[in-house]
Design a protein around this motif. Sequence first.
Motif, PDB file in Angstrom:
ATOM      1  N   ALA B 196       0.860  -1.192   0.000  1.00  0.00           N
ATOM      2  CA  ALA B 196       0.000   0.000   0.000  1.00  0.00           C
ATOM      3  C   ALA B 196       0.894   1.238   0.000  1.00  0.00           C
ATOM      4  CB  ALA B 196      -0.885   0.007   1.249  1.00  0.00           C
ATOM      5  N   VAL B 197       0.354   2.338  -0.509  1.00  0.00           N
ATOM      6  CA  VAL B 197       1.093   3.611  -0.482  1.00  0.00           C
ATOM      7  C   VAL B 197       0.660   4.406   0.744  1.00  0.00           C
ATOM      8  CG1 VAL B 197       1.391   5.840  -1.639  1.00  0.00           C
ATOM      9  CG2 VAL B 197       1.506   3.725  -2.956  1.00  0.00           C
ATOM     10  N   LEU B 198       1.642   4.765   1.527  1.00  0.00           N
ATOM     11  CA  LEU B 198       1.373   5.489   2.765  1.00  0.00           C
ATOM     12  C   LEU B 198       1.593   6.990   2.545  1.00  0.00           C
ATOM     13  CD1 LEU B 198       2.577   4.360   6.272  1.00  0.00           C
ATOM     14  CD2 LEU B 198       2.708   6.744   5.573  1.00  0.00           C
ATOM     15  N   GLY B 199       0.574   7.780   2.809  1.00  0.00           N
ATOM     16  CA  GLY B 199       0.688   9.231   2.699  1.00  0.00           C
ATOM     17  C   GLY B 199       1.051   9.838   4.044  1.00  0.00           C
ATOM     18  N   THR B 200       1.782  10.942   4.017  1.00  0.00           N
ATOM     19  CA  THR B 200       2.387  11.433   5.256  1.00  0.00           C
ATOM     20  C   THR B 200       1.889  12.791   5.752  1.00  0.00           C
ATOM     21  OG1 THR B 200       4.232  12.509   4.113  1.00  0.00           O
ATOM     22  CG2 THR B 200       4.502  10.182   4.668  1.00  0.00           C
ATOM     23  N   PRO B 201       0.708  13.268   5.324  1.00  0.00           N
ATOM     24  CA  PRO B 201       0.322  14.597   5.812  1.00  0.00           C
ATOM     25  C   PRO B 201       0.005  14.590   7.306  1.00  0.00           C
ATOM     26  CG  PRO B 201      -1.568  13.574   4.772  1.00  0.00           C
ATOM     27  CD  PRO B 201      -0.382  12.663   4.525  1.00  0.00           C
ATOM     28  N   ASN B 202       0.355  15.681   7.966  1.00  0.00           N
ATOM     29  CA  ASN B 202      -0.105  15.887   9.346  1.00  0.00           C
ATOM     30  C   ASN B 202      -1.441  16.623   9.286  1.00  0.00           C
ATOM     31  OD1 ASN B 202       0.384  18.826   9.360  1.00  0.00           O
ATOM     32  ND2 ASN B 202       2.519  18.197   9.163  1.00  0.00           N
ATOM     33  N   ARG B 203      -2.018  16.883  10.434  1.00  0.00           N
ATOM     34  CA  ARG B 203      -3.362  17.475  10.482  1.00  0.00           C
ATOM     35  C   ARG B 203      -3.421  18.861   9.840  1.00  0.00           C
ATOM     36  NH1 ARG B 203      -7.260  16.457  15.133  1.00  0.00           N
ATOM     37  NH2 ARG B 203      -9.133  17.527  14.473  1.00  0.00           N
ATOM     38  N   LEU B 204      -2.376  19.651  10.095  1.00  0.00           N
ATOM     39  CA  LEU B 204      -2.320  21.000   9.537  1.00  0.00           C
ATOM     40  C   LEU B 204      -2.374  20.942   8.011  1.00  0.00           C
ATOM     41  CD1 LEU B 204      -2.049  23.699  10.980  1.00  0.00           C
ATOM     42  CD2 LEU B 204       0.439  23.446  10.906  1.00  0.00           C
ATOM     43  N   GLU B 205      -1.566  20.067   7.448  1.00  0.00           N
ATOM     44  CA  GLU B 205      -1.509  19.953   5.989  1.00  0.00           C
ATOM     45  C   GLU B 205      -2.809  19.381   5.427  1.00  0.00           C
ATOM     46  OE1 GLU B 205       3.298  19.108   5.559  1.00  0.00           O
ATOM     47  OE2 GLU B 205       1.923  17.426   5.728  1.00  0.00           O
ATOM     48  N   TYR B 206      -3.323  18.360   6.109  1.00  0.00           N
ATOM     49  CA  TYR B 206      -4.542  17.701   5.628  1.00  0.00           C
ATOM     50  C   TYR B 206      -5.728  18.653   5.710  1.00  0.00           C
ATOM     51  CZ  TYR B 206      -8.044  14.033   5.046  1.00  0.00           C
ATOM     52  OH  TYR B 206      -9.075  13.268   4.576  1.00  0.00           O
ATOM     53  N   ASP B 207      -5.884  19.294   6.839  1.00  0.00           N
ATOM     54  CA  ASP B 207      -7.012  20.204   7.068  1.00  0.00           C
ATOM     55  C   ASP B 207      -6.975  21.402   6.124  1.00  0.00           C
ATOM     56  OD1 ASP B 207      -8.154  22.738   8.356  1.00  0.00           O
ATOM     57  OD2 ASP B 207      -8.980  21.200   9.682  1.00  0.00           O
ATOM     58  N   GLN B 208      -5.765  21.930   5.926  1.00  0.00           N
ATOM     59  CA  GLN B 208      -5.646  23.168   5.164  1.00  0.00           C
ATOM     60  C   GLN B 208      -5.360  22.935   3.671  1.00  0.00           C
ATOM     61  OE1 GLN B 208      -5.732  26.785   6.878  1.00  0.00           O
ATOM     62  NE2 GLN B 208      -7.268  25.220   7.311  1.00  0.00           N
ATOM     63  N   GLY B 209      -5.404  21.679   3.257  1.00  0.00           N
ATOM     64  CA  GLY B 209      -5.257  21.388   1.827  1.00  0.00           C
ATOM     65  C   GLY B 209      -3.877  21.651   1.275  1.00  0.00           C
ATOM     66  N   PHE B 210      -2.870  21.463   2.135  1.00  0.00           N
ATOM     67  CA  PHE B 210      -1.495  21.728   1.711  1.00  0.00           C
ATOM     68  C   PHE B 210      -0.917  20.475   1.056  1.00  0.00           C
ATOM     69  CE2 PHE B 210       3.112  22.262   3.113  1.00  0.00           C
ATOM     70  CZ  PHE B 210       3.400  23.207   2.153  1.00  0.00           C
ATOM     71  N   PHE B 211      -1.462  20.144  -0.102  1.00  0.00           N
ATOM     72  CA  PHE B 211      -0.973  18.978  -0.847  1.00  0.00           C
ATOM     73  C   PHE B 211      -1.456  19.104  -2.284  1.00  0.00           C
ATOM     74  CE2 PHE B 211      -4.987  17.839   1.233  1.00  0.00           C
ATOM     75  CZ  PHE B 211      -5.758  17.409   0.164  1.00  0.00           C
ATOM     76  N   VAL B 212      -0.825  18.324  -3.133  1.00  0.00           N
ATOM     77  CA  VAL B 212      -1.179  18.333  -4.554  1.00  0.00           C
ATOM     78  C   VAL B 212      -2.145  17.178  -4.806  1.00  0.00           C
ATOM     79  CG1 VAL B 212      -0.284  18.046  -6.898  1.00  0.00           C
ATOM     80  CG2 VAL B 212       1.042  19.318  -5.197  1.00  0.00           C
ATOM     81  N   LYS B 213      -3.275  17.513  -5.403  1.00  0.00           N
ATOM     82  CA  LYS B 213      -4.254  16.468  -5.714  1.00  0.00           C
ATOM     83  C   LYS B 213      -3.632  15.463  -6.680  1.00  0.00           C
ATOM     84  CE  LYS B 213      -9.108  15.818  -6.662  1.00  0.00           C
ATOM     85  NZ  LYS B 213     -10.417  16.454  -6.754  1.00  0.00           N
ATOM     86  N   ASN B 214      -3.794  14.204  -6.372  1.00  0.00           N
ATOM     87  CA  ASN B 214      -3.164  13.128  -7.139  1.00  0.00           C
ATOM     88  C   ASN B 214      -1.638  13.213  -7.150  1.00  0.00           C
ATOM     89  OD1 ASN B 214      -5.620  11.968  -7.707  1.00  0.00           O
ATOM     90  ND2 ASN B 214      -5.880  13.124  -9.590  1.00  0.00           N
ATOM     91  N   GLY B 215      -1.109  14.021  -6.235  1.00  0.00           N
ATOM     92  CA  GLY B 215       0.331  14.041  -5.998  1.00  0.00           C
ATOM     93  C   GLY B 215       0.537  13.523  -4.592  1.00  0.00           C
ATOM     94  N   ASP B 216       1.113  14.353  -3.729  1.00  0.00           N
ATOM     95  CA  ASP B 216       1.309  13.877  -2.360  1.00  0.00           C
ATOM     96  C   ASP B 216      -0.027  13.695  -1.629  1.00  0.00           C
ATOM     97  OD1 ASP B 216       1.182  16.670  -2.585  1.00  0.00           O
ATOM     98  OD2 ASP B 216       2.231  16.992  -0.697  1.00  0.00           O
ATOM     99  N   GLY B 217      -1.123  14.199  -2.211  1.00  0.00           N
ATOM    100  CA  GLY B 217      -2.434  13.985  -1.603  1.00  0.00           C
ATOM    101  C   GLY B 217      -2.976  12.577  -1.826  1.00  0.00           C
ATOM    102  N   ALA B 218      -2.387  11.848  -2.760  1.00  0.00           N
ATOM    103  CA  ALA B 218      -2.885  10.502  -3.065  1.00  0.00           C
ATOM    104  C   ALA B 218      -2.188   9.466  -2.191  1.00  0.00           C
ATOM    105  CB  ALA B 218      -2.645  10.173  -4.534  1.00  0.00           C
ATOM    106  N   ALA B 219      -2.953   8.575  -1.637  1.00  0.00           N
ATOM    107  CA  ALA B 219      -2.384   7.510  -0.803  1.00  0.00           C
ATOM    108  C   ALA B 219      -3.483   6.528  -0.460  1.00  0.00           C
ATOM    109  CB  ALA B 219      -1.788   8.085   0.476  1.00  0.00           C
ATOM    110  N   ASP B 220      -3.075   5.364   0.041  1.00  0.00           N
ATOM    111  CA  ASP B 220      -4.043   4.371   0.503  1.00  0.00           C
ATOM    112  C   ASP B 220      -4.363   4.538   1.980  1.00  0.00           C
ATOM    113  OD1 ASP B 220      -4.127   3.103  -2.050  1.00  0.00           O
ATOM    114  OD2 ASP B 220      -2.188   2.201  -1.600  1.00  0.00           O
ATOM    115  N   LEU B 221      -3.447   5.101   2.714  1.00  0.00           N
ATOM    116  CA  LEU B 221      -3.686   5.382   4.138  1.00  0.00           C
ATOM    117  C   LEU B 221      -2.827   6.576   4.555  1.00  0.00           C
ATOM    118  CD1 LEU B 221      -1.820   2.765   6.357  1.00  0.00           C
ATOM    119  CD2 LEU B 221      -1.570   2.838   3.889  1.00  0.00           C
ATOM    120  N   LYS B 222      -3.345   7.314   5.541  1.00  0.00           N
ATOM    121  CA  LYS B 222      -2.659   8.518   6.021  1.00  0.00           C
ATOM    122  C   LYS B 222      -2.650   8.476   7.552  1.00  0.00           C
ATOM    123  CE  LYS B 222      -3.938  11.210   1.950  1.00  0.00           C
ATOM    124  NZ  LYS B 222      -4.600  12.367   1.350  1.00  0.00           N
ATOM    125  N   PRO B 223      -1.674   7.809   8.119  1.00  0.00           N
ATOM    126  CA  PRO B 223      -1.746   7.472   9.547  1.00  0.00           C
ATOM    127  C   PRO B 223      -1.512   8.619  10.524  1.00  0.00           C
ATOM    128  CG  PRO B 223       0.284   6.658   8.593  1.00  0.00           C
ATOM    129  CD  PRO B 223      -0.527   7.186   7.456  1.00  0.00           C
TER     130      PRO B 223
END
Lengths: 84, 332
Positions: B196-223
Motif C-alpha cells: 500500500a502507499v502510505l501518505g504522510t500529511p499531518n493534520r495542519l496539511e490535511y485540514d488546510q489542503g497543503f498537498f497536490v491532488k493526485n500528488g502527495d495527496g494521493a495515498a491508501d492510508l494517512k496514519p
Amino acid sequence: MNPVEQQLRTFITENFFVEDGDLRGEISLTRSGIIDSTGVMEILLFLEERFGISVPDDEITPENLDTLDNLVRYVSQAENRVSA
Amino acid sequence: MKAPGAAFAEDLVDFDRAAAVERITSTLRDQVTKRLHRRGVVLGLSGGIDSTVCAALAARALGPDRVLGLLMPESHSAEESTPLGQLAADHLGIPTLIEDITPVLEALGCYRRQEAAIRRVLPGYGEGWRSKIVLPSVVDSDSYRLFTLVAQSPEGESFRVRLTPTAYLELVAATNFKQRVRKMLEYHHADRLVYAVLGTPNRLEYDQGFFVKNGDGAADLKPIAHLYKTQVYALAEHLDLPRAIRDRPPTTDTYSLPQSQEEFYFSLPYGLMDRCLWAHDRGLTPAETAVGTGLSEDQVGRVFADIEAKRRATRYQHARPLLVEEGVEVDA
C-alpha cells in the motif's frame, strides 16, 4: 447601473460562474466562495487591464475588493485620483 | 506579545504518546493487511519529520522489512534531503531505493515550464537563476495574501515581483509535476510488491489542503492526518528518531530557493498555527485564543479567517470524483 458596475458585474458573473441575480452588491466574494486568492489576482489584473488601475499592495484589502459595491467604490475613487 | 496561557492547548504536547503510537500502529496493521490486503507499505522519505515518523510507525506496525522508503531527489532538492532520508531509513532498518526524478521532470518539461511561467513576470529569468514563491504574514494586516515571486540572479541580485494569475497558475502547475511523479513511482513499487502507499500529511496539511491532488495527496492510508504538527514532533521524540531530522526546520523542498512551509502556506510558525487551529477546532473565540497564543484578538481573527478561507479554497483537493448517479460508489 453605472458603467463601472456593469463591467465589474459582467466580469465576475462570466469568470466565476455566479448567476447575475445571486451577485448582490454587498455579498462577500471570498466568504461566499465565489472567488479564492487566485480570483483576487484575476480581479486585480482586470482592474489594471480594463480601468488602468494598478493596485498597490497595501490597498489589496477586503474593504476595497471583497464585494461588488466595494469594487465599484474603489474603482471610482481610483479614477477620480487619476483625473484630479 | 503576551505570555501564552499555560493550560491552553496542553493536549498538543501533554498527551499519552505511547498510547498514540499503539493506536496508530494497530490501526495501520489492520488497515494494510485486513482492509487493503497488502503485504507492506511504500512511502517517500524526504528527510523531514512527517515521513520519518510515518516510516517509524509503519516499521513498528509491520516490521522494517515490510516498509520500503523511496528517496526521490530532483535538481531543486536541498542537499541534505537524501542523506537525512537515508539516515531515517538506516535508523529504522528499512530498505530504500533512490529514484532521481530529475530526468523524468526534464522530459515532462517541468523546469522549462517553470522558467517560462516566471518569465511572464520577470523576463530575464533563465539558466542559473533560482526562485521561490512566498506569502506575506497573515497576522500583520487585513490585506489579501497573494503570492510574490522571489528570484535570485546568478550574480546574486534579488528580485521580488507580484505574480499575475497566469504566471502563478502555470508555475504551480509545472511544479506539481514533482509531487505527481513521486506518487507515480510510489505506486509503481507498491504494485510490484503488493504494498500500500502510505501518505504522510499531518493534520495542519490535511485540514488546510497543503498537498497536490493526485500528488502527495494521493495515498491508501494517512496514519498521522489526525495529529497536529506539534504532536508529530512529540512522537518523533518519543520514538527517539535522529536529532538531525527532529531539528530540521519544516521546508517544502520544492522550489530552487529554500522555502519554509511558513512563507509558502501557513504564514505562521507551525507551533502557533497548531494552537490556532486547535482553538478553532474547539470553537474557542478569538479572545480566548488570544490569551492562549500571545497573539492579539485581531490577529487571531485574521488567522481564523485564513483557516476558513483555505478550507473553502481546497475543498476541491479533497473531493472524490463526482458521479452522476448515487449508489454506484464502491466501498473499499
